[in-house]
Design a protein around this motif. Structure first.
Motif, PDB file in Angstrom:
ATOM      1  N   ALA A  36     -56.451 -79.183  43.581  1.00  0.00           N
ATOM      2  CA  ALA A  36     -55.281 -78.358  43.893  1.00  0.00           C
ATOM      3  C   ALA A  36     -54.017 -79.148  43.589  1.00  0.00           C
ATOM      4  O   ALA A  36     -53.874 -80.294  44.031  1.00  0.00           O
ATOM      5  CB  ALA A  36     -55.301 -77.938  45.361  1.00  0.00           C
ATOM      6  N   LEU A  72     -56.228 -70.162  48.735  1.00  0.00           N
ATOM      7  CA  LEU A  72     -56.978 -71.271  48.145  1.00  0.00           C
ATOM      8  C   LEU A  72     -58.333 -71.412  48.820  1.00  0.00           C
ATOM      9  O   LEU A  72     -59.353 -71.635  48.150  1.00  0.00           O
ATOM     10  CB  LEU A  72     -56.181 -72.567  48.275  1.00  0.00           C
ATOM     11  CG  LEU A  72     -56.871 -73.836  47.767  1.00  0.00           C
ATOM     12  CD1 LEU A  72     -57.231 -73.718  46.285  1.00  0.00           C
ATOM     13  CD2 LEU A  72     -55.984 -75.067  48.005  1.00  0.00           C
ATOM     14  N   THR A  96     -53.909 -77.867  51.044  1.00  0.00           N
ATOM     15  CA  THR A  96     -55.275 -78.200  50.650  1.00  0.00           C
ATOM     16  C   THR A  96     -56.128 -78.579  51.853  1.00  0.00           C
ATOM     17  O   THR A  96     -57.303 -78.198  51.943  1.00  0.00           O
ATOM     18  CB  THR A  96     -55.278 -79.339  49.617  1.00  0.00           C
ATOM     19  OG1 THR A  96     -54.402 -79.017  48.532  1.00  0.00           O
ATOM     20  CG2 THR A  96     -56.673 -79.573  49.063  1.00  0.00           C
TER      21      THR A  96
END
Length: 346
Positions: A36, A72, A96
């Motif tokens: 990411a 994500l 993340t």
């Protein structure tokens, strides 16, 4: 207590040599690795790591919001990745971390900035419903800091990391105050780690121009984050100083960054404690690293800063700090802010 990271490295070229870490069987065994990156540096970072990626896939983090992390996390679950690597600044790493927790996989942090101790802290600070919230997450499996990127980051953000680390000293005093006044359990090892991080930095004469200083700053931020992991909360690195920080964020969003506000908050809290030696040491450190010291340095009036101090205890209900201990009325807060500005405004 959670385990320590698999590896921690602070050096130049960490991003360009990321493949060596990804090839470590302790990180990933199947090759299913996701990376990411943020929007700002994404293209440059991807160009550096592309030759090493193999079957890994790169995802772009849109912003530092809960929505970005949830998106994500959904992508990570769909493809059954074994690990996700967050490469970038604080927003990218926090998104993340939270996405990895949602997907139930470990996360590797590769920091390109040193603005605060979120590199390996057990929390992710994310934008949620118009404000910022802190969300509990596991600490990263491994932590790398790339000094090439840090040197190229905006100076104000790197210097902000100093303010965040130094504020540990105020947070520890608050934790000890809570222990004495309310019998709050205190973890000696977490305190020691947090204090060591701040003391390693506060008296140094060099600054962010040198690799040696940046290495100590990186190690201090990581040690600070690990102290929170050991404590099971942000207590060893967040006291009245951070309550003031969060209040400023709520009342006057966009005023300044996390580390700058933490530094001012710490100096003011030591002023309230009437700890002349420590407040002088903290203020000298902030000035040495070109960090703000008084409200005017961040564009706030004394009255506005006093409003933030009055609101501060409400930002962390149940946390006992010098602010809760003194229980100052608005008029007294205004007077103490005025005294602080007169003492250090020059």
């Amino acid at each position: 207590m959670l385990p320590a990271p698999l590896t921690m490295e602070v050096r130049r070229g960490a991003v360009a040599e990321l493949g060596a870490l990804l090839a470590d069987s302790r990180v990933a065994t199947s090759g299913r690795v996701a990376v990411a990156v943020g929007r700002g540096q994404g293209d440059h970072i991807e160009s550096l790591i592309a030759p090493q990626l193999g079957e890994a896939e790169v995802f772009r983090v849109a912003d530092g919001s809960v929505d970005a992390a949830v998106s994500l996390g959904a992508d990570l679950r769909k493809a059954a990745y074994e690990v996700v690597v967050g490469v970038g600044g604080g927003k990218t790493i926090d998104v993340t971390k939270y996405a990895a927790s949602l997907a139930g996989i470990p996360m590797v942090a590769v920091a390109t900035n040193l603005s605060h101790d979120g590199i390996c802290s057990p929390t992710a600070s994310l934008v949620y419903e118009g404000g910022k919230g802190s969300f509990g997450v596991p600490m990263p499996l491994a932590i790398l800091v790339d000094l090439d990127f840090v040197h190229n980051a905006p100076e104000s953000l790197v210097r902000a990391g100093v303010g965040d680390v130094v504020s540990n000293l105020s947070a520890i005093d608050d934790w000890q105050l809570g222990n004495v006044e309310r019998g709050e359990p205190i973890d000696g090892l977490a305190c020691s780690m947090s204090r060591t991080a701040a003391e390693a930095l506060i008296g140094r004469g060099d600054s962010i121009e040198s690799d040696a200083f940046l290495t100590v700053l990186a190690e201090s931020l990581i040690l600070s984050g690990m102290s929170m992991v050991i404590a099971g909360s942000s207590r060893p690195a967040s006291g009245g100083d951070h309550e003031i920080l969060h209040a400023v964020d709520q009342l006057f969003p966009g005023t300044s960054n996390h580390g700058e506000l933490a530094g001012i908050g710490a100096a003011f809290c030591f002023f309230l404690r009437e700890d002349e030696a420590r407040v002088t040491q903290v203020v000298d450190c902030l000035r040495r690293h070109k960090l703000p010291v008084v409200p005017a340095d961040i564009g706030l009036t004394g009255q506005q800063f006093a409003e933030a101090v009055a609101l501060a205890p409400a930002t962390r209900p149940g946390r006992y700090t010098i602010l809760e201990h003194l229980r100052m009325q608005d008029s007294e807060i205004h007077d103490r802010v005025g005294d602080y500005v007169r003492a250090f405004g020059s």
